[in-house]
Scaffold this motif. Structure first.
Motif, PDB file in Angstrom:
ATOM      1  N   ASP A  56       0.847  -1.197   0.000  1.00 29.39           N
ATOM      2  CA  ASP A  56       0.000   0.000   0.000  1.00 29.39           C
ATOM      3  C   ASP A  56       0.880   1.242   0.000  1.00 29.39           C
ATOM      4  O   ASP A  56       2.039   1.199   0.421  1.00 29.39           O
ATOM      5  CB  ASP A  56      -0.927   0.005   1.220  1.00 29.39           C
ATOM      6  CG  ASP A  56      -2.109   0.951   1.028  1.00 29.39           C
ATOM      7  OD1 ASP A  56      -2.411   1.317  -0.128  1.00 29.39           O
ATOM      8  OD2 ASP A  56      -2.729   1.337   2.040  1.00 29.39           O
ATOM      9  N   HIS A  58       0.283   5.695   0.543  1.00 28.95           N
ATOM     10  CA  HIS A  58      -0.609   6.849   0.728  1.00 28.95           C
ATOM     11  C   HIS A  58       0.212   8.127   0.698  1.00 28.95           C
ATOM     12  O   HIS A  58       1.373   8.152   1.106  1.00 28.95           O
ATOM     13  CB  HIS A  58      -1.367   6.759   2.060  1.00 28.95           C
ATOM     14  CG  HIS A  58      -2.546   5.839   2.018  1.00 28.95           C
ATOM     15  ND1 HIS A  58      -3.829   6.273   1.777  1.00 28.95           N
ATOM     16  CD2 HIS A  58      -2.623   4.493   2.164  1.00 28.95           C
ATOM     17  CE1 HIS A  58      -4.659   5.233   1.800  1.00 28.95           C
ATOM     18  NE2 HIS A  58      -3.948   4.128   2.027  1.00 28.95           N
ATOM     19  N   HIS A  90      -2.963  -1.526   6.289  1.00 22.81           N
ATOM     20  CA  HIS A  90      -3.618  -1.851   5.015  1.00 22.81           C
ATOM     21  C   HIS A  90      -2.843  -2.952   4.278  1.00 22.81           C
ATOM     22  O   HIS A  90      -3.434  -3.880   3.730  1.00 22.81           O
ATOM     23  CB  HIS A  90      -3.737  -0.600   4.133  1.00 22.81           C
ATOM     24  CG  HIS A  90      -4.709   0.411   4.676  1.00 22.81           C
ATOM     25  ND1 HIS A  90      -5.114   1.527   3.971  1.00 22.81           N
ATOM     26  CD2 HIS A  90      -5.363   0.462   5.871  1.00 22.81           C
ATOM     27  CE1 HIS A  90      -5.964   2.237   4.713  1.00 22.81           C
ATOM     28  NE2 HIS A  90      -6.132   1.606   5.866  1.00 22.81           N
TER      29      HIS A  90
HETATM   30 MG    MG Z   1      -4.607   2.035   1.834  1.00 22.25          MG
END
Ligand code: MG
Length: 208
Positions: A56, A58, A90
């Motif tokens: 993941d 971000h 995540h």
């Molecule tokens: Mg995420």
């Protein structure tokens, strides 16, 4: 008829009759498989291993909290996302879902759903762990890498491991977390984002 009671016992499709040379080759291959399974430490109860991986990333922005591995880290910026954008949790969730071939985090927690807006990713992970347990799996170990140019994460790794172990319902010795920079390269290296990768091994009971 000898006047004795008759019992039914469960058969095993693997219990094949050895008649011709090809049957012998089959039996030897099966024996090799079983021995290699023992070398790997396959669960003795006839259960199974499943490995899963997750990734993941971000974007880092001002005016957001920075939460990694379920731990809030004091810093001037935080990760942008529908939930609290905890990249590490995540990636861990995607690894567990992947090991179960149960889709991904986007399928279970759609970012169009108001239910998960601003959500605590720890609550999402608890849901994934419950789903995993319901399907007969448990975490053997999880290993993750967080890639962040800043802030320095080393002082927080211990707390992150403790927190994640609690959420995964294992002892901290089964949770590995490494923190790296991206050597100044790309968006992560420029401090525009934080990324995470996770690998998980699940142990399943027979029939999982
Ligand atoms: Mg995420």
């Amino acid at each position: 008829m000898q006047g004795r009671p008759v019992y039914l016992v469960e058969g095993d499709a693997g219990n094949r009759k050895i008649t011709v040379p090809a049957d012998l080759a089959w039996a030897e291959a099966r024996l090799r498989d079983e021995q290699s399974g023992r070398r790997l430490g396959a669960p003795a109860d006839g259960g199974a291993w499943r490995v899963g991986s997750g990734y993941d990333i971000h974007r880092l922005v001002e005016g957001r909290r920075l939460v990694l591995g379920g731990v809030e880290i004091p810093w001037e910026r935080g990760l942008l996302g529908h939930s609290d954008a905890d990249v590490l949790l995540h990636a861990a969730m995607d690894a567990i879902l992947g090991a179960m071939a149960a889709g991904d985090i986007g399928r279970h927690f759609p970012d169009t759903s108001p239910e998960w807006a601003g959500a605590d990713s720890a609550a999402m992970l608890r849901k994934v762990v419950q789903m995993m347990k319901d399907q007969g799996w448990q975490v053997e170990n999880l290993d993750a890498t967080v890639i962040a140019q800043q802030p320095r994460l080393a002082p927080h790794v211990g707390a992150m491991r403790e927190r994640m172990a609690g959420l995964l319902e294992v002892e901290p010795a089964r949770v590995g977390i490494k923190a790296k920079t991206n050597e100044g390269l790309d968006a992560v290296g420029r401090g525009e984002a934080i990324a995470a990768q996770a690998v998980v091994l699940l142990r399943g009971r027979k029939g999982a």
